[in-house]
Design an enzyme around this catalytic site. Structure first.
Site, mmCIF file in Angstrom:
data_model
loop_
_atom_site.group_PDB
_atom_site.id
_atom_site.type_symbol
_atom_site.label_atom_id
_atom_site.label_comp_id
_atom_site.label_asym_id
_atom_site.label_seq_id
_atom_site.Cartn_x
_atom_site.Cartn_y
_atom_site.Cartn_z
ATOM 1 N N CYS A 120 6.393 4.951 9.082
ATOM 2 C CA CYS A 120 6.804 4.357 7.747
ATOM 3 C C CYS A 120 8.260 4.637 7.283
ATOM 4 O O CYS A 120 9.076 3.827 7.014
ATOM 5 C CB CYS A 120 5.724 4.517 6.768
ATOM 6 N N LYS A 161 3.361 14.515 12.011
ATOM 7 C CA LYS A 161 3.089 15.598 10.788
ATOM 8 C C LYS A 161 1.872 16.312 11.108
ATOM 9 O O LYS A 161 1.118 15.664 12.342
ATOM 10 C CB LYS A 161 3.239 14.710 9.793
ATOM 11 N N GLU A 172 0.975 -1.407 0.047
ATOM 12 C CA GLU A 172 -0.053 -0.131 0.290
ATOM 13 C C GLU A 172 0.710 1.246 -0.219
ATOM 14 O O GLU A 172 2.101 1.252 0.222
ATOM 15 C CB GLU A 172 -0.825 -0.073 1.321
HETATM 16 C C1 UDX Z 1 4.283 8.024 3.850
HETATM 17 C C2 UDX Z 1 4.365 7.868 2.617
HETATM 18 O O1 UDX Z 1 4.141 9.152 2.058
HETATM 19 C C3 UDX Z 1 3.280 6.985 2.093
HETATM 20 O O2 UDX Z 1 3.283 6.748 0.503
HETATM 21 C C4 UDX Z 1 3.843 5.550 2.667
HETATM 22 O O3 UDX Z 1 2.565 4.576 2.276
HETATM 23 C C5 UDX Z 1 3.743 5.736 4.156
HETATM 24 O O4 UDX Z 1 4.679 6.719 4.334
HETATM 25 P P1 UDX Z 1 3.427 9.159 5.906
HETATM 26 O O5 UDX Z 1 4.211 8.108 6.748
HETATM 27 O O6 UDX Z 1 1.786 9.177 6.362
HETATM 28 O O7 UDX Z 1 3.433 8.293 4.555
HETATM 29 O O8 UDX Z 1 3.935 10.507 5.927
HETATM 30 P P2 UDX Z 1 4.281 11.679 5.073
HETATM 31 O O9 UDX Z 1 3.085 12.496 4.759
HETATM 32 O O10 UDX Z 1 4.789 10.951 3.780
HETATM 33 O O11 UDX Z 1 5.196 12.467 5.735
HETATM 34 C C6 UDX Z 1 6.326 11.742 6.221
HETATM 35 C C7 UDX Z 1 7.293 12.705 7.236
HETATM 36 O O12 UDX Z 1 7.801 13.423 6.302
HETATM 37 C C8 UDX Z 1 6.330 13.350 8.066
HETATM 38 O O13 UDX Z 1 7.310 13.696 9.359
HETATM 39 C C9 UDX Z 1 6.421 14.757 7.492
HETATM 40 O O14 UDX Z 1 6.465 16.070 8.203
HETATM 41 C C10 UDX Z 1 7.797 14.874 6.624
HETATM 42 N N1 UDX Z 1 7.733 15.666 5.480
HETATM 43 C C11 UDX Z 1 6.810 15.471 4.472
HETATM 44 C C12 UDX Z 1 8.908 16.664 5.648
HETATM 45 O O15 UDX Z 1 9.345 16.912 6.510
HETATM 46 N N2 UDX Z 1 8.695 17.442 4.258
HETATM 47 C C13 UDX Z 1 7.919 17.300 3.308
HETATM 48 O O16 UDX Z 1 8.274 17.935 2.150
HETATM 49 C C14 UDX Z 1 7.111 16.309 3.298
#
Ligand code: UDX
Length: 437
Positions: free
Chosen positions: A262, A322, A152
């Site tokens: 993740c 986040k 996923e």
């Molecule tokens: C992530 C992947 O996006 C998703 O496709 C996978 O299935 C699971 O892991 P998620 O863990 O929900 O999803 O978080 P995501 O929204 O991707 O953000 C991950 C981390 O990166 C967060 O701590 C967020 O704050 C940080 N982030 C994200 C940044 O610091 N900068 C960015 O530009 C984007």
């Protein structure tokens, strides 16, 4: 064509997968060992917040397409396929901990007819699905069982949207017939469906998260260079995103590092896989190292502003990994709080959704407050550590009036520098020129 599906594990991924597959017209029974969670789901409520999830669950419960149970045999009755959605967290060594997966597989064994397809949704190291196929074949005295990989790509806070309107569906199978049968489950979702072999599907999932992690560590490295050269990373980021080879949705927001359940675990699992197969993953290790260093930028800024941080009262707004989520797992905000506490800072924390105490991540010295204004009262500085929407609406004048000194370190670059300096703050962002005196 609708199928009868058993989803093993009704946690975040399993509950979303079960509800959305039912919504596609399949008859789905999700199984979880946690009886309280099963009971909550039977009431039409997910034990965690995801937009549209409760509604999707309730609608499909009502339609009789979705059910929940803690009895695996019940879930497997008449199933055409079983989907493994159990957690595969990072072990202390960095590799994926597959104990929950194998526990589910062992329980499944006696209930699995050879004609029932096993679909692995959980993120598992390369080679795991082939090992599952060998295990089931042995269990069935040599009769092969179809095992398919279907990772996923759901984001927390967007899970139903990401399932319903995915960028792509990924299927890995040992033969074309099984691949096509698994792809057919997604009939009704008009999106590219990639069908490949097991190993490629398994590795692609890790590669996808490692790439996102790379992008974040890249922009954080650029931000750190901007801070030393007087450049503005927000303009750099905006300009890069206009390149059609990078794009408007690229992960180019600098901050205090990436967290969550993740990206960190999948990056470390991929590093472990590479090393186990005789490849030294220099770049992947650098991505992880840059991320480990990034929370330190906040303490460095604090030390640049205050001669001595020991005994300072500092508010940290945000604990979740986040914005607009409850999840504090591997949150960089918690890393910032730990660093400040260890440096002798008295930390006052607030988060509108998560408090990090549930899984013991928020350590004792931190004082938890009920709102942002209580957290900042009497403080020498405040740090924005999570990009919650609520923090963009804070009354900056009121905040400033409660503080001993008006210093604001925006760890997520979510506030407007002009508004912050107009409220009398010294404003420090990540990778942007400092504002105010
Ligand atoms: C992530 C992947 O996006 C998703 O496709 C996978 O299935 C699971 O892991 P998620 O863990 O929900 O999803 O978080 P995501 O929204 O991707 O953000 C991950 C981390 O990166 C967060 O701590 C967020 O704050 C940080 N982030 C994200 C940044 O610091 N900068 C960015 O530009 C984007």
């Amino acid at each position: 064509m609708s199928s009868r599906l058993c989803v093993v594990g009704a946690g975040w991924s399993g509950a979303v997968t079960a509800a959305c597959l039912a919504n596609l017209g399949h008859t789905v029974c999700a199984v979880d060992v946690d009886k309280d969670r099963v009971e909550t789901l039977r009431q039409g409520q997910a034990p965690f917040y995801e937009p549209d999830l409760d509604d999707t669950i309730a609608r499909n419960l009502e339609a009789g397409r979705l059910s929940f149970t803690s009895v695996l045999a019940e879930g497997m009755a008449d199933a055409d396929a079983v989907m493994l959605c159990v957690q595969t967290p990072a072990a202390a060594t960095g590799e994926a901990d597959l104990s929950a997966l194998w526990t589910a597989v062992r329980a499944l064994g006696p209930l699995l007819r050879p004609d029932v397809m096993v679909i692995t949704r959980s993120t598992v190291p390369v080679g795991t699905n082939a090992a599952l196929a060998r295990h089931f074949r042995k269990e069935h005295s040599g009769t092969p069982v179809d095992v398919v990989s279907n990772p996923e790509f759901l984001r927390e806070g967007h899970a139903v949207e990401d399932f319903t309107r995915p960028d792509r569906v990924l299927i890995g199978a040992a033969d074309e017939r099984a691949g096509k049968a698994a792809a057919a489950l997604y009939d009704g979702i008009e999106r590219p469906i990639i069908v490949t072999d097991l190993e490629t599907a398994e590795l692609t999932k890790y590669a996808a998260n490692a790439y996102l992690a790379a992008s974040i560590s890249f922009i954080n490295e650029i931000a750190n260079i901007c801070e030393r050269t007087g450049a503005d990373v927000s303009v750099v980021s905006e300009t890069l995103a206009l390149d059609r080879r990078i794009g408007p949705n690229a992960y180019l927001d600098p901050g205090i590092g990436f967290g969550g359940s993740c990206l960190p675990k999948d990056l470390s699992a991929l590093i472990t896989t590479a090393e186990a197969h005789g490849h030294e993953p220099e770049l992947l290790k650098a991505i992880a190292h840059v991320n480990e260093l990034q929370p330190k930028r906040v303490l460095a800024h604090l030390e640049e502003i205050f001669d001595n941080v020991i005994g300072l009262d500092v508010a940290v707004l945000g604990i979740s990994f986040k914005g607009d989520t409850f999840d504090a797992r591997s949150s960089p905000a918690l890393a910032v709080i730990r660093l400040l506490s260890n440096a002798g800072v008295r930390v006052h924390a607030y988060d509108p959704m998560a408090d990090g105490t549930a899984d013991g991540q928020l350590e004792a010295p931190t004082q938890l407050h009920g709102d942002a204004y209580a957290a900042v009262a009497g403080c020498h500085a405040l740090i924005v550590a999570t990009d919650h929407s609520q923090f963009k609406e804070l009354d900056l004048d009121r905040l400033g009036g409660l503080m001993q000194t008006r210093v604001l370190i925006d760890g997520r670059n979510v506030l407007d520098p002009d508004e912050v300096t107009r409220a009398g703050f010294s404003y420090v962002a990540i990778g942007r020129p400092q504002r105010g005196d």
